[in-house]
Design an enzyme around this catalytic site. Sequence first.
Site, short mmCIF file in Angstrom:
data_model
loop_
_atom_site.label_atom_id
_atom_site.label_comp_id
_atom_site.label_asym_id
_atom_site.label_seq_id
_atom_site.Cartn_x
_atom_site.Cartn_y
_atom_site.Cartn_z
N LYS A 175 -12.33 1.89 -14.07
CA LYS A 175 -12.51 0.44 -13.90
C LYS A 175 -12.71 -0.24 -15.26
O LYS A 175 -12.21 -1.34 -15.49
CB LYS A 175 -13.70 0.16 -12.98
CG LYS A 175 -13.47 0.62 -11.54
CD LYS A 175 -12.24 -0.01 -10.93
CE LYS A 175 -12.04 0.36 -9.48
NZ LYS A 175 -10.80 -0.22 -8.91
N TYR B 90 -14.48 7.47 -11.97
CA TYR B 90 -14.05 6.26 -11.28
C TYR B 90 -14.48 5.01 -12.06
O TYR B 90 -13.68 4.10 -12.29
CB TYR B 90 -14.67 6.27 -9.88
CG TYR B 90 -14.61 4.96 -9.14
CD1 TYR B 90 -13.42 4.49 -8.61
CD2 TYR B 90 -15.77 4.18 -8.96
CE1 TYR B 90 -13.37 3.28 -7.93
CE2 TYR B 90 -15.72 2.98 -8.28
CZ TYR B 90 -14.52 2.53 -7.77
OH TYR B 90 -14.47 1.33 -7.10
N SER C 9 -15.48 -2.77 -10.58
CA SER C 9 -16.59 -2.30 -9.76
C SER C 9 -17.92 -2.33 -10.51
O SER C 9 -17.96 -2.24 -11.75
CB SER C 9 -16.29 -0.85 -9.34
OG SER C 9 -17.44 -0.23 -8.81
N ASN C 10 -18.99 -2.42 -9.73
CA ASN C 10 -20.34 -2.27 -10.30
C ASN C 10 -20.47 -0.92 -11.00
O ASN C 10 -21.34 -0.75 -11.86
CB ASN C 10 -21.39 -2.44 -9.20
CG ASN C 10 -21.36 -1.32 -8.19
OD1 ASN C 10 -22.07 -0.32 -8.31
ND2 ASN C 10 -20.53 -1.45 -7.15
N HIS C 11 -19.60 0.05 -10.65
CA HIS C 11 -19.70 1.38 -11.27
C HIS C 11 -19.16 1.41 -12.71
O HIS C 11 -19.30 2.41 -13.40
CB HIS C 11 -19.02 2.42 -10.38
CG HIS C 11 -19.74 2.57 -9.08
ND1 HIS C 11 -20.99 3.14 -8.98
CD2 HIS C 11 -19.41 2.15 -7.82
CE1 HIS C 11 -21.40 3.09 -7.72
NE2 HIS C 11 -20.47 2.50 -6.99
N GLY D 176 -5.42 -1.67 -4.97
CA GLY D 176 -4.93 -0.31 -4.69
C GLY D 176 -5.48 0.72 -5.64
O GLY D 176 -5.60 0.48 -6.84
N ASP E 199 0.87 -1.18 0.00
CA ASP E 199 0.00 0.00 0.00
C ASP E 199 0.91 1.22 0.00
O ASP E 199 2.09 1.12 0.32
CB ASP E 199 -0.91 0.01 1.24
CG ASP E 199 -2.18 0.82 1.04
OD1 ASP E 199 -3.26 0.22 0.90
OD2 ASP E 199 -2.10 2.09 1.01
N ASP F 35 3.95 2.81 -4.30
CA ASP F 35 2.94 3.65 -4.93
C ASP F 35 2.63 3.05 -6.30
O ASP F 35 3.54 2.91 -7.14
CB ASP F 35 3.51 5.07 -5.06
CG ASP F 35 2.55 6.04 -5.73
OD1 ASP F 35 1.49 5.61 -6.22
OD2 ASP F 35 2.88 7.25 -5.75
N1 LIG Z 1 -15.27 -1.55 -0.94
C1 LIG Z 1 -16.09 -1.99 -1.88
O1 LIG Z 1 -17.18 -2.45 -1.58
C2 LIG Z 1 -15.68 -1.92 -3.32
C3 LIG Z 1 -16.66 -1.98 -4.32
C4 LIG Z 1 -16.28 -1.98 -5.66
C5 LIG Z 1 -14.93 -1.91 -5.99
N2 LIG Z 1 -14.00 -1.82 -4.99
C6 LIG Z 1 -12.59 -1.72 -5.38
O2 LIG Z 1 -11.82 -2.56 -4.54
C7 LIG Z 1 -10.59 -1.93 -4.21
C8 LIG Z 1 -10.45 -1.80 -2.70
O3 LIG Z 1 -11.53 -1.04 -2.20
P1 LIG Z 1 -11.55 -0.52 -0.71
O4 LIG Z 1 -12.96 -0.27 -0.34
O5 LIG Z 1 -10.70 -1.38 0.14
O6 LIG Z 1 -10.87 0.90 -0.91
P2 LIG Z 1 -10.04 1.73 0.16
O7 LIG Z 1 -10.10 3.14 -0.29
O8 LIG Z 1 -10.49 1.40 1.54
O9 LIG Z 1 -8.58 1.15 -0.04
C9 LIG Z 1 -7.81 1.44 -1.16
C10 LIG Z 1 -6.36 1.38 -0.74
O10 LIG Z 1 -5.54 1.72 -1.86
C11 LIG Z 1 -4.49 2.50 -1.38
N3 LIG Z 1 -3.97 3.35 -2.46
C12 LIG Z 1 -4.54 4.46 -3.00
N4 LIG Z 1 -3.75 4.97 -3.95
C13 LIG Z 1 -2.67 4.17 -4.02
C14 LIG Z 1 -1.49 4.18 -4.80
N5 LIG Z 1 -1.27 5.14 -5.71
N6 LIG Z 1 -0.58 3.21 -4.59
C15 LIG Z 1 -0.78 2.26 -3.66
N7 LIG Z 1 -1.86 2.18 -2.88
C16 LIG Z 1 -2.80 3.13 -3.06
C17 LIG Z 1 -5.06 3.33 -0.25
O11 LIG Z 1 -4.03 3.80 0.62
C18 LIG Z 1 -6.01 2.36 0.39
O12 LIG Z 1 -5.43 1.68 1.47
C19 LIG Z 1 -10.59 -0.59 -4.94
O13 LIG Z 1 -9.91 -0.71 -6.15
C20 LIG Z 1 -12.04 -0.31 -5.17
O14 LIG Z 1 -12.23 0.51 -6.30
C21 LIG Z 1 -14.34 -1.82 -3.68
#
Ligand SMILES: NC(=O)c1ccc[n+]([C@@H]2O[C@H](COP(=O)([O-])OP(=O)(O)OC[C@H]3O[C@@H](n4cnc5c(N)ncnc54)[C@H](O)[C@@H]3O)[C@@H](O)[C@H]2O)c1
Length: 289
Positions: A137, A133, A108-110, A69, A31, A48
């Site tokens: 995806k 966003y 994502s669903n989006h 991420g 992360d 990153d």
């Molecule tokens: N939470 C959900 O229900 C959900 C739904 C659809 C899709 N997603 C996808 O699943 C993934 C995880 O979702 P989440 O809810 O845990 O999101 P979150 O925002 O809680 O976690 C994302 C993580 O990515 C890290 N991050 C951001 N930019 C970064 C970079 N440049 N390099 C490295 N790390 C980076 C952040 O520090 C964070 O810890 C995402 O890609 C999100 O789009 C999640």
Amino acid sequence: MKKILITGAAGDVGGHLRRELAGRYALRLSDIRPIKGLAAGEEFVGGDCASLRDMLRVTRDVAAVVHLGGFSVEGPWEVILRANIVGTYNVFEAARRNGVRRLVFATSNHAVGFYDRDDTIDTRVYPKPDSRYGVSKVFGEALGSLYADKYGMEVVCMRIGNVAPRPVDKRRLSTWLSPRDLAQLVGIAIDREGLRFEIVYGVSGNKRSWYDNSNAERLGYRPQDDSETWAEEVLKNESPGADPRAERFQGGTFVVAEDGRDPTRAPVKPARPKARARTPKRKTARKRK
Ligand SMILES: NC(=O)c1ccc[n+]([C@@H]2O[C@H](COP(=O)([O-])OP(=O)(O)OC[C@H]3O[C@@H](n4cnc5c(N)ncnc54)[C@H](O)[C@@H]3O)[C@@H](O)[C@H]2O)c1
């Protein structure tokens, strides 16, 4: 034990996965934020996603990547571009250069949020992203398809609905994914033999689902949970939405979100006419300079 890299492991989904996958795989957590309190079988390698150099270091010597991420809600274009477009490209490219065969992409669903709630959609429908966003995806899914066809990588794109211990509102009765169903689907995406490129919906076996998830079922997915268990309680506490478009489309508030904040947390307020009239003038003036 296979060593699996999870990017974005400090986030919500990463937290659920760490708990659910403990003991099943050796986990390399990565992360941009540090992760403290590692459990047995976990290591942390920071990086990153927007840096190819970082991703080359992070993806070395792993059997598979679960790429979480990035920026996980609607945001300004520059933020989405860096974290999700450049970031996802770097993860795919670094994995390819390091000879990692399998990549599971958290889409994502989006990516399909502008389908109507009356529609039931499968994974072959044309993308209809509901936000910048969502576009990022769709980009990741397209990249996965390219890397599978061109470089022989094995790619599973999981169009996740909403991961949480329980569904929290009416919309999420249709999109909910329980942590244990998440783990089952990710396990299939990591271990199933003979995959090339797949899109699946990351949702539990919800009675009110908007998705025909037969592709996931074909791969062996048998969800254990159904949001219906909470339906009565959720619907009792549901208040009417602020914007009819958010009620009409599957993407909910993302279809109207513009301001870069988390639309699931910030109620959408209609812009005041006065403010709307002023904004273009200021923009034009700046442009002329
Ligand atoms: N939470 C959900 O229900 C959900 C739904 C659809 C899709 N997603 C996808 O699943 C993934 C995880 O979702 P989440 O809810 O845990 O999101 P979150 O925002 O809680 O976690 C994302 C993580 O990515 C890290 N991050 C951001 N930019 C970064 C970079 N440049 N390099 C490295 N790390 C980076 C952040 O520090 C964070 O810890 C995402 O890609 C999100 O789009 C999640």
